[in-house]
Design a protein around this motif. Structure first.
Motif, PDB file in Angstrom:
ATOM      1  N   VAL A 280       0.827  -1.208   0.000  1.00 15.75           N
ATOM      2  CA  VAL A 280       0.000   0.000   0.000  1.00 15.75           C
ATOM      3  C   VAL A 280       0.859   1.256   0.000  1.00 15.75           C
ATOM      4  CG1 VAL A 280      -1.747   1.299   1.280  1.00 15.75           C
ATOM      5  CG2 VAL A 280      -1.931  -1.191   1.090  1.00 15.75           C
ATOM      6  N   GLU A 281       1.870   1.309   0.868  1.00 15.07           N
ATOM      7  CA  GLU A 281       2.705   2.506   0.954  1.00 15.07           C
ATOM      8  C   GLU A 281       3.513   2.705  -0.326  1.00 15.07           C
ATOM      9  OE1 GLU A 281       6.196   4.502   3.773  1.00 15.07           O
ATOM     10  OE2 GLU A 281       5.240   2.625   4.350  1.00 15.07           O
ATOM     11  N   GLY A 282       4.092   1.619  -0.842  1.00 14.97           N
ATOM     12  CA  GLY A 282       4.884   1.721  -2.066  1.00 14.97           C
ATOM     13  C   GLY A 282       4.042   1.800  -3.321  1.00 14.97           C
ATOM     14  N   GLN A 283       2.714   1.515  -3.167  1.00 15.38           N
ATOM     15  CA  GLN A 283       1.780   1.566  -4.290  1.00 15.38           C
ATOM     16  C   GLN A 283       2.295   0.736  -5.471  1.00 15.38           C
ATOM     17  OE1 GLN A 283       0.474   5.559  -5.170  1.00 15.38           O
ATOM     18  NE2 GLN A 283       0.150   6.071  -3.026  1.00 15.38           N
ATOM     19  N   ARG A 284       2.552  -0.524  -5.158  1.00 16.03           N
ATOM     20  CA  ARG A 284       3.039  -1.450  -6.180  1.00 16.03           C
ATOM     21  C   ARG A 284       2.512  -2.850  -5.892  1.00 16.03           C
ATOM     22  NH1 ARG A 284       7.391  -0.667  -2.679  1.00 16.03           N
ATOM     23  NH2 ARG A 284       8.168  -2.586  -1.699  1.00 16.03           N
ATOM     24  N   GLN A 285       2.496  -3.686  -6.912  1.00 19.53           N
ATOM     25  CA  GLN A 285       2.062  -5.064  -6.755  1.00 19.53           C
ATOM     26  C   GLN A 285       3.210  -5.925  -6.262  1.00 19.53           C
ATOM     27  OE1 GLN A 285      -0.642  -7.091  -9.695  1.00 19.53           O
ATOM     28  NE2 GLN A 285       1.147  -8.400 -10.020  1.00 19.53           N
ATOM     29  N   GLU A 286       2.940  -6.696  -5.203  1.00 23.96           N
ATOM     30  CA  GLU A 286       3.943  -7.621  -4.675  1.00 23.96           C
ATOM     31  C   GLU A 286       3.871  -8.980  -5.358  1.00 23.96           C
ATOM     32  OE1 GLU A 286       6.307  -7.146  -2.360  1.00 23.96           O
ATOM     33  OE2 GLU A 286       5.813  -5.045  -2.023  1.00 23.96           O
ATOM     34  N   ALA A 287       2.655  -9.422  -5.675  1.00 25.60           N
ATOM     35  CA  ALA A 287       2.504 -10.744  -6.303  1.00 25.60           C
ATOM     36  C   ALA A 287       1.125 -10.858  -6.927  1.00 25.60           C
ATOM     37  CB  ALA A 287       2.706 -11.854  -5.263  1.00 25.60           C
ATOM     38  N   ALA A 288       1.024 -11.709  -7.944  1.00 25.87           N
ATOM     39  CA  ALA A 288      -0.254 -12.087  -8.551  1.00 25.87           C
ATOM     40  C   ALA A 288      -0.384 -13.599  -8.394  1.00 25.87           C
ATOM     41  CB  ALA A 288      -0.316 -11.679 -10.016  1.00 25.87           C
ATOM     42  N   LEU A 289      -1.370 -14.034  -7.629  1.00 21.51           N
ATOM     43  CA  LEU A 289      -1.556 -15.451  -7.337  1.00 21.51           C
ATOM     44  C   LEU A 289      -2.595 -16.012  -8.305  1.00 21.51           C
ATOM     45  CD1 LEU A 289      -1.735 -15.129  -3.437  1.00 21.51           C
ATOM     46  CD2 LEU A 289       0.289 -15.362  -4.893  1.00 21.51           C
ATOM     47  N   MET A 290      -2.142 -16.882  -9.194  1.00 19.69           N
ATOM     48  CA  MET A 290      -3.011 -17.440 -10.230  1.00 19.69           C
ATOM     49  C   MET A 290      -3.291 -18.904  -9.901  1.00 19.69           C
ATOM     50  SD  MET A 290      -3.252 -14.696 -11.960  1.00 19.69           S
ATOM     51  CE  MET A 290      -4.301 -15.360 -13.254  1.00 19.69           C
ATOM     52  N   GLY A 291      -4.537 -19.286  -9.961  1.00 18.77           N
ATOM     53  CA  GLY A 291      -4.906 -20.659  -9.652  1.00 18.77           C
ATOM     54  C   GLY A 291      -6.406 -20.888  -9.740  1.00 18.77           C
ATOM     55  N   HIS A 292      -7.183 -19.822  -9.561  1.00 16.72           N
ATOM     56  CA  HIS A 292      -8.631 -19.949  -9.710  1.00 16.72           C
ATOM     57  C   HIS A 292      -8.994 -20.016 -11.191  1.00 16.72           C
ATOM     58  CE1 HIS A 292     -10.059 -19.536  -5.569  1.00 16.72           C
ATOM     59  NE2 HIS A 292      -9.023 -18.726  -5.383  1.00 16.72           N
ATOM     60  N   GLU A 293     -10.034 -20.766 -11.476  1.00 17.86           N
ATOM     61  CA  GLU A 293     -10.471 -20.932 -12.859  1.00 17.86           C
ATOM     62  C   GLU A 293     -11.587 -19.971 -13.230  1.00 17.86           C
ATOM     63  OE1 GLU A 293     -11.534 -25.004 -13.214  1.00 17.86           O
ATOM     64  OE2 GLU A 293      -9.492 -25.748 -12.849  1.00 17.86           O
ATOM     65  N   ARG A 294     -12.176 -19.315 -12.222  1.00 13.87           N
ATOM     66  CA  ARG A 294     -13.219 -18.325 -12.474  1.00 13.87           C
ATOM     67  C   ARG A 294     -12.998 -17.145 -11.534  1.00 13.87           C
ATOM     68  NH1 ARG A 294     -19.091 -20.916 -12.703  1.00 13.87           N
ATOM     69  NH2 ARG A 294     -19.483 -18.834 -13.575  1.00 13.87           N
ATOM     70  N   ALA A 295     -13.903 -16.176 -11.567  1.00 15.06           N
ATOM     71  CA  ALA A 295     -13.735 -14.949 -10.790  1.00 15.06           C
ATOM     72  C   ALA A 295     -13.601 -15.231  -9.302  1.00 15.06           C
ATOM     73  CB  ALA A 295     -14.920 -14.025 -11.034  1.00 15.06           C
ATOM     74  N   VAL A 296     -12.783 -14.409  -8.626  1.00 15.53           N
ATOM     75  CA  VAL A 296     -12.561 -14.523  -7.181  1.00 15.53           C
ATOM     76  C   VAL A 296     -13.575 -13.642  -6.469  1.00 15.53           C
ATOM     77  CG1 VAL A 296     -10.919 -14.201  -5.302  1.00 15.53           C
ATOM     78  CG2 VAL A 296     -10.112 -14.966  -7.546  1.00 15.53           C
ATOM     79  N   ASN A 297     -14.364 -14.244  -5.554  1.00 17.94           N
ATOM     80  CA  ASN A 297     -15.438 -13.529  -4.858  1.00 17.94           C
ATOM     81  C   ASN A 297     -15.048 -13.017  -3.483  1.00 17.94           C
ATOM     82  OD1 ASN A 297     -17.241 -13.931  -6.948  1.00 17.94           O
ATOM     83  ND2 ASN A 297     -18.158 -15.754  -6.036  1.00 17.94           N
ATOM     84  N   ALA A 298     -14.121 -13.707  -2.800  1.00 18.70           N
ATOM     85  CA  ALA A 298     -13.807 -13.358  -1.411  1.00 18.70           C
ATOM     86  C   ALA A 298     -12.343 -13.649  -1.110  1.00 18.70           C
ATOM     87  CB  ALA A 298     -14.714 -14.137  -0.445  1.00 18.70           C
ATOM     88  N   VAL A 299     -11.729 -12.786  -0.298  1.00 20.59           N
ATOM     89  CA  VAL A 299     -10.360 -12.993   0.172  1.00 20.59           C
ATOM     90  C   VAL A 299     -10.291 -12.599   1.640  1.00 20.59           C
ATOM     91  CG1 VAL A 299      -9.188 -12.668  -2.042  1.00 20.59           C
ATOM     92  CG2 VAL A 299      -9.693 -10.684  -0.626  1.00 20.59           C
ATOM     93  N   LEU A 300      -9.371 -13.216   2.367  1.00 21.21           N
ATOM     94  CA  LEU A 300      -9.067 -12.809   3.734  1.00 21.21           C
ATOM     95  C   LEU A 300      -7.644 -13.223   4.061  1.00 21.21           C
ATOM     96  CD1 LEU A 300      -9.103 -15.495   5.778  1.00 21.21           C
ATOM     97  CD2 LEU A 300     -11.558 -15.235   5.540  1.00 21.21           C
ATOM     98  N   VAL A 301      -7.120 -12.665   5.158  1.00 22.95           N
ATOM     99  CA  VAL A 301      -5.773 -12.990   5.636  1.00 22.95           C
ATOM    100  C   VAL A 301      -5.902 -13.537   7.047  1.00 22.95           C
ATOM    101  CG1 VAL A 301      -3.474 -12.103   6.186  1.00 22.95           C
ATOM    102  CG2 VAL A 301      -4.725 -11.215   4.198  1.00 22.95           C
ATOM    103  N   CYS A 302      -5.248 -14.673   7.315  1.00 19.87           N
ATOM    104  CA  CYS A 302      -5.258 -15.285   8.640  1.00 19.87           C
ATOM    105  C   CYS A 302      -3.885 -15.912   8.887  1.00 19.87           C
ATOM    106  CB  CYS A 302      -6.377 -16.325   8.745  1.00 19.87           C
ATOM    107  SG  CYS A 302      -6.190 -17.707   7.596  1.00 19.87           S
ATOM    108  N   ARG A 303      -3.763 -16.706   9.933  1.00 25.33           N
ATOM    109  CA  ARG A 303      -2.504 -17.393  10.222  1.00 25.33           C
ATOM    110  C   ARG A 303      -2.756 -18.891  10.261  1.00 25.33           C
ATOM    111  NH1 ARG A 303       1.346 -13.648  11.452  1.00 25.33           N
ATOM    112  NH2 ARG A 303       2.877 -15.262  11.836  1.00 25.33           N
ATOM    113  N   ILE A 304      -1.849 -19.639   9.647  1.00 28.12           N
ATOM    114  CA  ILE A 304      -1.849 -21.089   9.716  1.00 28.12           C
ATOM    115  C   ILE A 304      -0.546 -21.485  10.377  1.00 28.12           C
ATOM    116  CG2 ILE A 304      -2.001 -23.238   8.420  1.00 28.12           C
ATOM    117  CD1 ILE A 304      -3.422 -21.757   6.217  1.00 28.12           C
ATOM    118  N   GLY A 305      -0.633 -21.893  11.629  1.00 28.28           N
ATOM    119  CA  GLY A 305       0.579 -22.094  12.416  1.00 28.28           C
ATOM    120  C   GLY A 305       1.213 -20.752  12.712  1.00 28.28           C
TER     121      GLY A 305
END
Length: 440
Positions: free
Chosen positions: A156-181
């Motif tokens: 956000v501060e640098g106003q740049r893309q860090e990564a594009a995660l490709m794997g869904h075959e259709r539109a992405v409806n929801a995202v969230l951030v959590c911790r696994i371990g």
């Protein structure tokens, strides 16, 4: 930025993420841990007039703020470690050894972050459906999903893309951030009927939860204390009838745990997680927007019915609650609900009492909340750009000037300043300074 300014900025950011609790709340928390701290000392630390002399006192304050911000244990430890390092550097700057220079003699760095409100962070190759903000050790990140089947991570501060995660075959409806371990993770879901797990730091796929083959995911929420994911699914049963169901997944094993609840066709719309009470360790609850209002269920005892947030006198009972979020309001987590039929309300999760309510004079599709000093701002998407209202008075404070319709909005804190990140129909992801927009 000096060492003292860096320490003060980080401490203020943490307090902002915790909802800006009063100094008395921090003093009371420290007293329960048998640690002595005064309101005047806290005021000096947050304003940069002094630096804590002991790590034990700082650790207590940071732990309290991290708990109120609902951080996972590993993230809380990261903040404690980081703040102790910043404290040590700030202490040396405040109490220098005679004859020893602690800073280079080069020109000073700018002390204030300049945000161009409305600036573009990046772009999807299609409409943006969802966006969330997350405060990580490297700063504020935004994660968005769109019609281009991509999940994108933005600095956000640098106003740049860090990564594009490709794997869904259709539109992405929801995202969230959590911790696994001990690792932060991105969870994404969409119209391809799958939930995918991504390592936030390595930007790689670490899991794929197959839900069902004939429906879609409309909303998700993460348990604040355990590695469990709540998924609101809409699909067809064996008799080809539409159903809505909240299923609970164990993120550690990536297996389905159980179903939380079930609704008739078309009855469920959105999902959020809050806590009952205002102390660390309070009981988590799931809040679900449905056709007759909003329901609340205790997550500690999954199938224990806890009550309904259904106002009976202001006319919203006949209106479906299509968006719900949980946020900190006056030291306690509350639920804020909205309807496309012109109603925004705030609810105390303990007493189920209405705290505020107003008619925004327009349909509201999705909401997010952010604190501006002692003021709670409700951000809502609608047929056009995002509008910001004072939650208690219902007064419209600003309209974010965009030419396209905004589909998604999220709120965060950037260098102790409240900001919003939006996603538009034209694919743009934008950054907004709430202080500037509200005229502060």
């Amino acid at each position: 930025m000096t060492e003292i300014e860096e320490f003060t900025s980080a401490l203020s950011r943490l307090r902002q993420a915790a909802g800006e609790p009063s100094y008395k709340v921090l003093v009371s928390y420290a007293a329960r841990q048998n640690i002595s701290v005064t309101t005047s000392s806290l005021s000096d630390w947050f304003t940069g007039k002094s630096v804590p002399a002991k790590n034990s006192v700082l650790r207590c304050v940071v732990t309290c703020l991290a708990d109120r911000a609902k951080m996972a244990p590993a993230q809380r430890m990261d903040w404690v470690s980081r703040m102790e390092k910043l404290r040590a550097a700030a202490w040396k700057e405040r109490h220098p050894v005679p004859g020893v220079s602690t800073r280079p003699t080069s020109a000073p760095e700018p002390s204030a972050l300049q945000i161009a409100s409305g600036s573009t962070i990046g772009r999807h190759a299609g409409p943006v459906n969802c966006v969330v903000c997350t405060d990580q050790a490297g700063g504020l990140l935004a994660v968005s999903g769109g019609h281009d089947d991509a999940v994108r991570i933005w600095n956000v501060e640098g106003q740049r893309q860090e990564a594009a995660l490709m794997g869904h075959e259709r539109a992405v409806n929801a995202v969230l951030v959590c911790r696994i371990g001990s690792r932060p993770a991105v969870v994404s879901a969409g119209q391809d009927c799958a939930v995918r797990l991504w390592d936030l730091q390595d930007q790689r796929l670490i899991g794929d939860l197959k839900t069902f083959g004939n429906g879609s995911i409309t909303a998700m929420a993460a348990h604040p204390q355990e590695a469990q994911l709540l998924v609101l699914e809409r699909g067809l049963d064996t008799n080809m009838r539409i159903y809505n169901r909240v299923r609970v997944w164990d993120l550690a094993t990536q297996k389905l745990d159980h179903a939380l609840t079930y609704w008739r066709p078309g009855d469920a719309y959105d999902l959020a997680v809050g806590v009952l009470g205002d102390t660390p360790g309070s009981v988590p609850v799931a809040v679900t927007g449905v056709a007759k209002g909003a329901t609340v269920r205790v997550l500690k005892r999954w199938n224990n019915y806890q009550g309904r947030l259904e106002p009976r006198r202001d006319g919203i009972r006949k209106n479906p609650v299509t968006s719900v979020t949980c946020t900190l309001f006056r030291t306690r987590i509350i639920a804020v609900t909205s309807s496309r039929r012109r109603g925004i309300h705030g609810w105390d999760l303990v007493s189920q009492r209405q705290l505020f309510g107003f008619d925004p004079q327009q349909p509201v599709y999705e909401i997010a909340c952010v604190s501006l000093g002692q003021q709670l701002i409700v951000l809502g998407t609608g047929p056009g750009p995002v509008t910001g209202w004072d939650a208690e008075t219902g007064r419209r404070l600003f309209v974010l000037p965009t030419s396209a319709q905004t589909r998604a909005v999220a709120a965060g804190v950037l260098h102790s300043r409240p900001v919003a990140v939006t996603g538009d129909d034209d694919g743009l992801v934008r950054l907004w300074d709430i202080n500037q927009e509200a005229g502060h």
